[in-house]
Scaffold this motif. Structure first.
Motif, PDB file in Angstrom:
ATOM      1  N   LYS A  45      41.602  47.010  32.928  1.00  0.00           N
ATOM      2  CA  LYS A  45      42.907  47.591  32.924  1.00  0.00           C
ATOM      3  C   LYS A  45      44.068  46.760  32.798  1.00  0.00           C
ATOM      4  O   LYS A  45      44.281  46.461  34.152  1.00  0.00           O
ATOM      5  N   PRO A  46      44.488  45.975  31.733  1.00  0.00           N
ATOM      6  CA  PRO A  46      45.412  44.924  31.995  1.00  0.00           C
ATOM      7  C   PRO A  46      46.702  45.547  32.235  1.00  0.00           C
ATOM      8  O   PRO A  46      47.014  46.817  31.932  1.00  0.00           O
ATOM      9  N   LEU A  47      47.798  44.622  32.702  1.00  0.00           N
ATOM     10  CA  LEU A  47      48.914  45.244  33.023  1.00  0.00           C
ATOM     11  C   LEU A  47      49.701  45.417  31.705  1.00  0.00           C
ATOM     12  O   LEU A  47      49.366  44.531  30.606  1.00  0.00           O
ATOM     13  N   GLN A  48      50.554  46.439  31.427  1.00  0.00           N
ATOM     14  CA  GLN A  48      51.419  46.610  30.281  1.00  0.00           C
ATOM     15  C   GLN A  48      52.673  46.389  30.763  1.00  0.00           C
ATOM     16  O   GLN A  48      53.186  47.246  31.378  1.00  0.00           O
ATOM     17  N   ARG A  49      53.301  45.730  29.953  1.00  0.00           N
ATOM     18  CA  ARG A  49      54.826  45.402  30.360  1.00  0.00           C
ATOM     19  C   ARG A  49      55.668  45.935  29.259  1.00  0.00           C
ATOM     20  O   ARG A  49      55.039  46.711  28.012  1.00  0.00           O
ATOM     21  N   SER A  50      56.815  45.576  29.234  1.00  0.00           N
ATOM     22  CA  SER A  50      57.845  46.282  28.191  1.00  0.00           C
ATOM     23  C   SER A  50      57.376  45.837  26.659  1.00  0.00           C
ATOM     24  O   SER A  50      56.659  44.807  26.353  1.00  0.00           O
ATOM     25  N   GLY A  51      57.628  46.825  25.902  1.00  0.00           N
ATOM     26  CA  GLY A  51      56.918  46.862  24.400  1.00  0.00           C
ATOM     27  C   GLY A  51      55.354  46.934  24.445  1.00  0.00           C
ATOM     28  O   GLY A  51      54.622  46.602  23.689  1.00  0.00           O
ATOM     29  N   ARG A  52      54.740  47.468  25.438  1.00  0.00           N
ATOM     30  CA  ARG A  52      53.385  47.828  25.730  1.00  0.00           C
ATOM     31  C   ARG A  52      52.367  46.366  25.538  1.00  0.00           C
ATOM     32  O   ARG A  52      51.451  46.597  25.024  1.00  0.00           O
ATOM     33  N   ARG A  53      53.310  45.285  25.943  1.00  0.00           N
ATOM     34  CA  ARG A  53      52.396  44.172  25.808  1.00  0.00           C
ATOM     35  C   ARG A  53      51.470  43.935  26.908  1.00  0.00           C
ATOM     36  O   ARG A  53      51.698  44.528  28.192  1.00  0.00           O
ATOM     37  N   ARG A  54      49.989  43.653  26.365  1.00  0.00           N
ATOM     38  CA  ARG A  54      49.112  43.733  27.756  1.00  0.00           C
ATOM     39  C   ARG A  54      48.871  42.198  28.397  1.00  0.00           C
ATOM     40  O   ARG A  54      48.994  41.101  27.461  1.00  0.00           O
ATOM     41  N   TYR A  55      48.946  42.362  29.547  1.00  0.00           N
ATOM     42  CA  TYR A  55      48.575  40.925  30.308  1.00  0.00           C
ATOM     43  C   TYR A  55      47.507  40.977  31.170  1.00  0.00           C
ATOM     44  O   TYR A  55      47.354  41.922  31.953  1.00  0.00           O
ATOM     45  N   TYR A  56      46.526  40.179  31.113  1.00  0.00           N
ATOM     46  CA  TYR A  56      45.389  40.279  31.717  1.00  0.00           C
ATOM     47  C   TYR A  56      45.209  39.386  33.027  1.00  0.00           C
ATOM     48  O   TYR A  56      45.572  38.097  32.708  1.00  0.00           O
ATOM     49  N   ARG A  57      44.882  39.925  33.988  1.00  0.00           N
ATOM     50  CA  ARG A  57      45.073  39.085  35.371  1.00  0.00           C
ATOM     51  C   ARG A  57      43.305  38.422  35.375  1.00  0.00           C
ATOM     52  O   ARG A  57      42.595  38.738  34.571  1.00  0.00           O
ATOM     53  N   SER A  58      43.625  37.547  36.330  1.00  0.00           N
ATOM     54  CA  SER A  58      42.146  36.649  36.410  1.00  0.00           C
ATOM     55  C   SER A  58      40.840  37.541  36.518  1.00  0.00           C
ATOM     56  O   SER A  58      40.160  37.441  35.936  1.00  0.00           O
ATOM     57  N   GLU A  59      41.001  38.767  37.232  1.00  0.00           N
ATOM     58  CA  GLU A  59      39.863  39.776  37.498  1.00  0.00           C
ATOM     59  C   GLU A  59      39.766  40.363  36.027  1.00  0.00           C
ATOM     60  O   GLU A  59      38.441  40.661  35.726  1.00  0.00           O
ATOM     61  N   ASP A  60      40.832  40.504  35.494  1.00  0.00           N
ATOM     62  CA  ASP A  60      40.411  41.362  33.980  1.00  0.00           C
ATOM     63  C   ASP A  60      39.947  40.223  33.178  1.00  0.00           C
ATOM     64  O   ASP A  60      39.034  40.500  32.277  1.00  0.00           O
ATOM     65  N   VAL A  61      40.236  38.939  33.130  1.00  0.00           N
ATOM     66  CA  VAL A  61      39.751  37.940  32.289  1.00  0.00           C
ATOM     67  C   VAL A  61      37.959  37.973  32.656  1.00  0.00           C
ATOM     68  O   VAL A  61      37.389  37.884  31.965  1.00  0.00           O
ATOM     69  N   ALA A  62      37.857  37.773  33.852  1.00  0.00           N
ATOM     70  CA  ALA A  62      36.261  37.699  34.213  1.00  0.00           C
ATOM     71  C   ALA A  62      35.552  38.721  33.667  1.00  0.00           C
ATOM     72  O   ALA A  62      34.515  38.696  33.158  1.00  0.00           O
ATOM     73  N   LEU A  63      36.351  40.061  33.803  1.00  0.00           N
ATOM     74  CA  LEU A  63      35.594  41.065  33.324  1.00  0.00           C
ATOM     75  C   LEU A  63      35.447  41.249  31.883  1.00  0.00           C
ATOM     76  O   LEU A  63      34.079  41.571  31.297  1.00  0.00           O
ATOM     77  N   ALA A  64      36.516  40.761  31.032  1.00  0.00           N
ATOM     78  CA  ALA A  64      36.098  40.917  29.871  1.00  0.00           C
ATOM     79  C   ALA A  64      35.163  39.877  29.405  1.00  0.00           C
ATOM     80  O   ALA A  64      34.406  39.939  28.326  1.00  0.00           O
ATOM     81  N   GLU A  65      35.029  38.718  30.142  1.00  0.00           N
ATOM     82  CA  GLU A  65      34.097  37.602  29.824  1.00  0.00           C
ATOM     83  C   GLU A  65      32.807  38.254  30.119  1.00  0.00           C
ATOM     84  O   GLU A  65      31.698  37.981  29.250  1.00  0.00           O
ATOM     85  N   ARG A  66      32.493  39.193  31.331  1.00  0.00           N
ATOM     86  CA  ARG A  66      31.367  39.744  31.477  1.00  0.00           C
ATOM     87  C   ARG A  66      30.870  40.714  30.293  1.00  0.00           C
ATOM     88  O   ARG A  66      29.797  40.744  29.898  1.00  0.00           O
ATOM     89  N   ILE A  67      31.988  41.497  29.863  1.00  0.00           N
ATOM     90  CA  ILE A  67      31.446  42.381  28.938  1.00  0.00           C
ATOM     91  C   ILE A  67      31.276  41.778  27.629  1.00  0.00           C
ATOM     92  O   ILE A  67      30.251  42.027  27.058  1.00  0.00           O
ATOM     93  N   HIS A  68      31.742  40.833  27.419  1.00  0.00           N
ATOM     94  CA  HIS A  68      31.388  39.905  26.290  1.00  0.00           C
ATOM     95  C   HIS A  68      30.019  39.278  26.312  1.00  0.00           C
ATOM     96  O   HIS A  68      29.155  39.437  25.281  1.00  0.00           O
ATOM     97  N   HIS A  69      29.683  38.793  27.292  1.00  0.00           N
ATOM     98  CA  HIS A  69      28.262  38.251  27.650  1.00  0.00           C
ATOM     99  C   HIS A  69      27.390  39.541  27.334  1.00  0.00           C
ATOM    100  O   HIS A  69      26.094  39.225  26.770  1.00  0.00           O
ATOM    101  N   LEU A  70      27.589  40.734  28.007  1.00  0.00           N
ATOM    102  CA  LEU A  70      26.664  41.591  27.997  1.00  0.00           C
ATOM    103  C   LEU A  70      26.461  42.085  26.503  1.00  0.00           C
ATOM    104  O   LEU A  70      25.188  42.439  26.119  1.00  0.00           O
ATOM    105  N   LEU A  71      27.585  42.371  25.752  1.00  0.00           N
ATOM    106  CA  LEU A  71      27.422  42.988  24.498  1.00  0.00           C
ATOM    107  C   LEU A  71      26.848  41.843  23.332  1.00  0.00           C
ATOM    108  O   LEU A  71      26.197  42.096  22.586  1.00  0.00           O
ATOM    109  N   HIS A  72      27.477  40.507  23.461  1.00  0.00           N
ATOM    110  CA  HIS A  72      27.334  39.829  22.349  1.00  0.00           C
ATOM    111  C   HIS A  72      26.371  38.599  22.646  1.00  0.00           C
ATOM    112  O   HIS A  72      25.879  38.111  21.814  1.00  0.00           O
TER     113      HIS A  72
END
Length: 129
Positions: A45-72
């Motif tokens: 769940k990244p933060l969504q700021r004005s204009g619905r821009r997504r910003y990933y915190r360090s926890e989100d980055v680590a989770l996305a990297e883990r998801i990528h590792h599991l899938l790919h």
């Protein structure tokens, strides 16, 4: 900010948030894949700021990297990766593809004589023609 606080992510501090494009480049997937993962992995769940821009915190980055590792890297399906992330103690193991059997050199050297191949080609041409 000291030089020790910087990473190779365009000079951002290690705790800085990443935009969706920056994270996509970092883990090597298109931005639409990250948005898709957000729909399939409720933990992402990244933060969504004005204009619905997504910003990933360090926890989100680590989770996305883990998801990528599991899938790919490990070859999980999306459902398998979801289970692995929700239940760390019972992570399913991907079924690896069997390694091809080594072929003995003697088996490779069983060449068919060229004359036999030419005769076979002529018979096939006659049958098709």
């Amino acid at each position: 900010m000291s030089g020790a606080d910087l990473t190779d992510d365009g000079g951002k501090a290690s705790g800085a948030m990443l935009a969706i494009g920056e994270l996509a480049v970092r883990i090597g997937v298109p931005t639409h894949v990250l948005r898709y993962w957000e729909t399939r992995f409720p933990q992402l769940k990244p933060l969504q700021r004005s204009g619905r821009r997504r910003y990933y915190r360090s926890e989100d980055v680590a989770l996305a990297e883990r998801i990528h590792h599991l899938l790919h890297v490990q070859g999980f399906t999306v459902e398998g990766a979801r289970k692995a992330l929700s239940e760390p103690g019972s992570a399913p193991r991907p079924t690896p593809f069997p390694a091809p059997e080594p072929v003995a050199v003697a088996a490779q050297s069983r060449a068919i004589p060229v004359e036999a191949l030419i005769a076979l080609r002529q018979r096939l041409a006659a049958a098709l023609g």
